[in-house]
Design a protein around this motif. Structure first.
Motif, PDB file in Angstrom:
ATOM      1  N   LEU A   1       3.631   7.039 -41.517  1.00  0.00           N
ATOM      2  CA  LEU A   1       3.223   6.246 -40.360  1.00  0.00           C
ATOM      3  C   LEU A   1       2.748   4.864 -40.800  1.00  0.00           C
ATOM      4  O   LEU A   1       3.109   3.847 -40.198  1.00  0.00           O
ATOM      5  CB  LEU A   1       2.138   6.988 -39.593  1.00  0.00           C
ATOM      6  CG  LEU A   1       1.613   6.311 -38.319  1.00  0.00           C
ATOM      7  CD1 LEU A   1       1.413   7.342 -37.212  1.00  0.00           C
ATOM      8  CD2 LEU A   1       0.287   5.608 -38.591  1.00  0.00           C
ATOM      9  N   ASN A   2       1.953   4.798 -41.875  1.00  0.00           N
ATOM     10  CA  ASN A   2       1.489   3.503 -42.368  1.00  0.00           C
ATOM     11  C   ASN A   2       2.646   2.633 -42.841  1.00  0.00           C
ATOM     12  O   ASN A   2       2.629   1.407 -42.654  1.00  0.00           O
ATOM     13  CB  ASN A   2       0.473   3.702 -43.490  1.00  0.00           C
ATOM     14  CG  ASN A   2      -0.955   3.727 -42.982  1.00  0.00           C
ATOM     15  OD1 ASN A   2      -1.252   3.219 -41.911  1.00  0.00           O
ATOM     16  ND2 ASN A   2      -1.849   4.322 -43.748  1.00  0.00           N
ATOM     17  N   LEU A   3       3.650   3.232 -43.473  1.00  0.00           N
ATOM     18  CA  LEU A   3       4.806   2.451 -43.910  1.00  0.00           C
ATOM     19  C   LEU A   3       5.517   1.820 -42.713  1.00  0.00           C
ATOM     20  O   LEU A   3       5.912   0.643 -42.762  1.00  0.00           O
ATOM     21  CB  LEU A   3       5.780   3.344 -44.694  1.00  0.00           C
ATOM     22  CG  LEU A   3       5.336   3.758 -46.090  1.00  0.00           C
ATOM     23  CD1 LEU A   3       6.333   4.733 -46.709  1.00  0.00           C
ATOM     24  CD2 LEU A   3       5.174   2.540 -46.995  1.00  0.00           C
ATOM     25  N   VAL A   4       5.686   2.585 -41.639  1.00  0.00           N
ATOM     26  CA  VAL A   4       6.313   2.052 -40.434  1.00  0.00           C
ATOM     27  C   VAL A   4       5.489   0.902 -39.874  1.00  0.00           C
ATOM     28  O   VAL A   4       6.017  -0.156 -39.498  1.00  0.00           O
ATOM     29  CB  VAL A   4       6.489   3.164 -39.375  1.00  0.00           C
ATOM     30  CG1 VAL A   4       6.992   2.571 -38.057  1.00  0.00           C
ATOM     31  CG2 VAL A   4       7.454   4.227 -39.870  1.00  0.00           C
ATOM     32  N   LEU A   5       4.166   1.088 -39.820  1.00  0.00           N
ATOM     33  CA  LEU A   5       3.298   0.053 -39.255  1.00  0.00           C
ATOM     34  C   LEU A   5       3.285  -1.195 -40.124  1.00  0.00           C
ATOM     35  O   LEU A   5       3.266  -2.316 -39.596  1.00  0.00           O
ATOM     36  CB  LEU A   5       1.882   0.601 -39.090  1.00  0.00           C
ATOM     37  CG  LEU A   5       1.709   1.775 -38.126  1.00  0.00           C
ATOM     38  CD1 LEU A   5       0.237   2.151 -37.985  1.00  0.00           C
ATOM     39  CD2 LEU A   5       2.312   1.472 -36.760  1.00  0.00           C
ATOM     40  N   ILE A   6       3.296  -1.039 -41.442  1.00  0.00           N
ATOM     41  CA  ILE A   6       3.292  -2.208 -42.334  1.00  0.00           C
ATOM     42  C   ILE A   6       4.571  -3.019 -42.159  1.00  0.00           C
ATOM     43  O   ILE A   6       4.540  -4.254 -42.052  1.00  0.00           O
ATOM     44  CB  ILE A   6       3.115  -1.756 -43.802  1.00  0.00           C
ATOM     45  CG1 ILE A   6       1.675  -1.270 -44.039  1.00  0.00           C
ATOM     46  CG2 ILE A   6       3.449  -2.894 -44.763  1.00  0.00           C
ATOM     47  CD1 ILE A   6       1.454  -0.617 -45.387  1.00  0.00           C
TER      48      ILE A   6
ATOM     49  N   GLN B   1       8.823   5.244 -32.387  1.00  0.00           N
ATOM     50  CA  GLN B   1       8.839   6.545 -33.063  1.00  0.00           C
ATOM     51  C   GLN B   1       7.426   7.020 -33.426  1.00  0.00           C
ATOM     52  O   GLN B   1       7.211   8.202 -33.693  1.00  0.00           O
ATOM     53  CB  GLN B   1       9.697   6.469 -34.339  1.00  0.00           C
ATOM     54  CG  GLN B   1      11.074   5.872 -34.155  1.00  0.00           C
ATOM     55  CD  GLN B   1      11.846   6.477 -32.997  1.00  0.00           C
ATOM     56  OE1 GLN B   1      11.792   7.686 -32.767  1.00  0.00           O
ATOM     57  NE2 GLN B   1      12.566   5.636 -32.259  1.00  0.00           N
ATOM     58  N   VAL B   2       6.477   6.094 -33.443  1.00  0.00           N
ATOM     59  CA  VAL B   2       5.082   6.445 -33.755  1.00  0.00           C
ATOM     60  C   VAL B   2       4.375   7.044 -32.534  1.00  0.00           C
ATOM     61  O   VAL B   2       3.365   7.733 -32.665  1.00  0.00           O
ATOM     62  CB  VAL B   2       4.337   5.177 -34.245  1.00  0.00           C
ATOM     63  CG1 VAL B   2       2.855   5.426 -34.440  1.00  0.00           C
ATOM     64  CG2 VAL B   2       4.974   4.666 -35.537  1.00  0.00           C
ATOM     65  N   ALA B   3       4.925   6.811 -31.341  1.00  0.00           N
ATOM     66  CA  ALA B   3       4.247   7.205 -30.105  1.00  0.00           C
ATOM     67  C   ALA B   3       3.883   8.683 -30.032  1.00  0.00           C
ATOM     68  O   ALA B   3       2.764   9.022 -29.617  1.00  0.00           O
ATOM     69  CB  ALA B   3       5.095   6.792 -28.896  1.00  0.00           C
ATOM     70  N   PRO B   4       4.780   9.624 -30.393  1.00  0.00           N
ATOM     71  CA  PRO B   4       4.379  11.038 -30.301  1.00  0.00           C
ATOM     72  C   PRO B   4       3.156  11.382 -31.140  1.00  0.00           C
ATOM     73  O   PRO B   4       2.309  12.183 -30.712  1.00  0.00           O
ATOM     74  CB  PRO B   4       5.626  11.786 -30.792  1.00  0.00           C
ATOM     75  CG  PRO B   4       6.763  10.862 -30.483  1.00  0.00           C
ATOM     76  CD  PRO B   4       6.215   9.488 -30.734  1.00  0.00           C
ATOM     77  N   ALA B   5       3.042  10.787 -32.329  1.00  0.00           N
ATOM     78  CA  ALA B   5       1.886  11.085 -33.187  1.00  0.00           C
ATOM     79  C   ALA B   5       0.589  10.663 -32.517  1.00  0.00           C
ATOM     80  O   ALA B   5      -0.439  11.343 -32.650  1.00  0.00           O
ATOM     81  CB  ALA B   5       2.035  10.376 -34.536  1.00  0.00           C
ATOM     82  N   ILE B   6       0.612   9.556 -31.777  1.00  0.00           N
ATOM     83  CA  ILE B   6      -0.604   9.050 -31.146  1.00  0.00           C
ATOM     84  C   ILE B   6      -0.830   9.701 -29.778  1.00  0.00           C
ATOM     85  O   ILE B   6      -1.874  10.321 -29.525  1.00  0.00           O
ATOM     86  CB  ILE B   6      -0.530   7.519 -30.992  1.00  0.00           C
ATOM     87  CG1 ILE B   6      -0.223   6.849 -32.338  1.00  0.00           C
ATOM     88  CG2 ILE B   6      -1.823   6.993 -30.396  1.00  0.00           C
ATOM     89  CD1 ILE B   6      -1.215   7.142 -33.429  1.00  0.00           C
TER      90      ILE B   6
ATOM     91  N   ARG C   1       1.007  20.502 -34.275  1.00  0.00           N
ATOM     92  CA  ARG C   1       0.788  20.524 -35.718  1.00  0.00           C
ATOM     93  C   ARG C   1       1.387  19.277 -36.384  1.00  0.00           C
ATOM     94  O   ARG C   1       2.395  18.727 -35.921  1.00  0.00           O
ATOM     95  CB  ARG C   1       1.401  21.783 -36.338  1.00  0.00           C
ATOM     96  CG  ARG C   1       0.795  23.077 -35.819  1.00  0.00           C
ATOM     97  CD  ARG C   1       1.201  24.263 -36.701  1.00  0.00           C
ATOM     98  NE  ARG C   1       2.631  24.406 -36.790  1.00  0.00           N
ATOM     99  CZ  ARG C   1       3.381  25.059 -35.896  1.00  0.00           C
ATOM    100  NH1 ARG C   1       2.817  25.599 -34.835  1.00  0.00           N
ATOM    101  NH2 ARG C   1       4.692  25.163 -36.057  1.00  0.00           N
ATOM    102  N   GLY C   2       0.762  18.899 -37.497  1.00  0.00           N
ATOM    103  CA  GLY C   2       1.202  17.706 -38.208  1.00  0.00           C
ATOM    104  C   GLY C   2       2.606  17.816 -38.756  1.00  0.00           C
ATOM    105  O   GLY C   2       3.344  16.823 -38.800  1.00  0.00           O
ATOM    106  N   SER C   3       3.008  19.017 -39.193  1.00  0.00           N
ATOM    107  CA  SER C   3       4.353  19.183 -39.749  1.00  0.00           C
ATOM    108  C   SER C   3       5.420  18.923 -38.694  1.00  0.00           C
ATOM    109  O   SER C   3       6.482  18.353 -38.991  1.00  0.00           O
ATOM    110  CB  SER C   3       4.514  20.592 -40.319  1.00  0.00           C
ATOM    111  OG  SER C   3       4.292  21.572 -39.302  1.00  0.00           O
ATOM    112  N   ALA C   4       5.148  19.309 -37.432  1.00  0.00           N
ATOM    113  CA  ALA C   4       6.107  19.053 -36.351  1.00  0.00           C
ATOM    114  C   ALA C   4       6.204  17.560 -36.065  1.00  0.00           C
ATOM    115  O   ALA C   4       7.299  17.023 -35.849  1.00  0.00           O
ATOM    116  CB  ALA C   4       5.686  19.815 -35.096  1.00  0.00           C
TER     117      ALA C   4
END
Length: 478
Positions: A134-139, A412-417, A427-430
């Motif tokens: 996630l950080n790589l995408v944001l950077i 693509q980051v939206a589901p995590a947030i 779960r984090g793996s999903a």
């Protein structure tokens, strides 16, 4: 007929006024430094999570509306007419997306002391690989975002100064100014300058629209009958519903998870202040984006055959027409430049501050010593500002293509947030599996150069992301 060679440029007095405005930002940064609280990372990056209604509203407004409001949106309207309405509806849609998760995220940030986006992700999912990806995408997103806006600000100053200020000089001077007030005041300095810059942007858009409206003929689309006639023709003949809705979804969901916007959710004093701020934000596209779309369409009536590369200068051409009719309105060019600089600078400084927080808090070892942490944060801000300014000068113009691509990645980051806040059993793996597939799908469609049924590659990626996430959550037993 007016041509691009007749461009109005600022004289020495106009440039002096613009640089006087820029100097005022340094004063704001110094005052913000004197007003800061504890010498720690949370105060530097989040202003101690103390933002009230006015400051939060204006920093959300100034961050959300970049130079695209005065450059790209009118240019798109010039080329494609009411297609630009997708941008307006998308920005309004951002507020609806906020409503699904923002207040709860603010409460969690207050309880657990989040500083970066990865702080929430790591707390919620306990998955270092997910936080790293996630950080790589944001950077990548933040770097391309800042680079493109540095280029825009350099080209803008070079153009309106008639070449008196070179591109490289403009980028370096403005980077220096931003580096000073950001390193002095942190988020507090950025927010205080955002209040001034947001006011300039709002007033600039409204005054430019009114001036063009008063100058143009009665059948112009800046007048209500002309606008309604054009809208009916567009809805009847030119509207492509699937592509239109795809763009709305791409921007609305992607912009809602801008890392700098998420940090402002953290920084709100409480959930009620946050809720009132984004309710006000819902109506701002009607006062900002829509007027600029109508101005762009009006210029298309006066100058119907501009080359595509010149179409993003239609606001300058509109002001040129106003000044040609009313020479006393020459100050309008100064206001336009100040508004454009305000919009672009508020976008860059927010991106740089958030990028600095990721590097100092997530990539480097976090230091709890307040004084040392503050010194490192300021040094990081200076290094990032200088590095990205230099890259903006030397890299080719293809960096604009990366800017367009940022929403395809961000969404693509939206589901995590969003799902991370709302779905307690997730779960984090999903989330990680969905993020990997979503990124691969979005990048694959982009490289393939196709958008089936007119749906953007980022939206296809999000659909694949959600499908894999749900299946993994349902069937995996990890």
């Amino acid at each position: 007929m007016q041509t691009m060679s007749d461009d109005v440029v600022l004289d020495g007095v106009g440039l002096a006024l613009v640089f006087g405005y820029l100097a005022s930002l340094l004063l704001i940064g110094w005052l913000a430094n004197r007003a800061r609280g504890a010498a720690g990372a949370r105060d530097f990056y989040l202003a101690g999570s103390s933002l009230g209604l006015v400051s939060l509203f204006f920093t959300l407004y100034a961050t959300q509306y970049s130079g695209n409001t005065l450059l790209a949106a009118p240019g798109k309207a010039y080329r494609t007419g009411f297609d630009g309405l997708a941008i307006m509806l998308a920005v309004m849609g951002v507020v609806l997306v906020y409503a699904t998760f923002a207040t709860r995220l603010n409460r969690l940030a207050q309880q657990h002391g989040f500083i970066t986006v990865a702080d929430f992700v790591q707390w919620r999912f306990h998955n270092p690989r997910l936080a790293l990806l996630l950080n790589l995408v944001l950077i990548v997103t933040l770097c391309t975002f800042a680079l493109g806006n540095f280029k825009a600000i350099g080209l803008l100053l070079e153009s309106v100064s008639g070449g008196m200020i070179g591109f490289a000089t403009a980028v370096l001077v403005l980077a220096l100014i931003m580096g000073v007030y950001e390193s002095l005041g942190g988020m507090r300095g950025v927010v205080w300058t955002d209040v001034l810059q947001g006011l300039l942007l709002l007033l600039g858009c409204l005054i430019i629209f009114y001036s063009v409206h008063a100058t143009s003929g009665a059948q112009s689309v800046t007048h209500w009958p002309g606008a309604m006639a054009e809208l009916q023709r567009y809805a009847r003949n030119d509207l492509q519903p699937i592509h239109f809705l795809s763009l709305v979804v791409l921007i609305a969901v992607g912009a809602a998870v801008y890392p700098q916007a998420l940090q402002r959710i953290y920084a709100a004093r409480d959930a009620s202040v946050l809720k009132r701020s984004y309710r006000l934000m819902f109506f701002m596209p009607l006062l900002t984006t829509l007027p600029m779309i109508l101005v762009g369409m009006s210029v298309a009536e006066w100058l119907p055959a501009l080359p595509e590369q010149d179409s993003e200068r239609v606001i300058i051409l509109a002001i040129q027409k106003v000044i040609g009719s009313w020479p006393a309105m020459s100050w309008l060019l100064i206001l336009c430049l100040a508004a454009a600089l305000a919009a672009i600078m508020s976008t860059i400084d927010s991106a740089l501050l958030t990028l600095g927080s990721i590097l100092t808090q997530d990539v480097l070892q976090r230091d709890e010593d307040g004084v040392h942490s503050l010194r490192r944060s300021r040094l990081t801000s200076w290094c990032l500002t200088l590095l990205l300014a230099l890259l903006a000068i030397v890299l080719p113009q293809t960096i604009w293509a990366l800017m367009v691509f940022k929403f395809e990645l961000l969404i693509q980051v939206a589901p995590a947030i969003i799902l991370g806040v709302r779905w307690r059993q997730l779960r984090g793996s999903a989330v990680l599996a969905g993020l990997v597939i979503g990124l691969c799908c979005a990048v694959g469609f982009k490289l393939w150069g196709t958008e089936p049924w007119g749906i953007h590659s980022g939206v296809w990626g999000l659909l694949a992301n959600l499908l894999v996430l749900v299946l993994w959550q349902r069937w995996s037993r990890d």
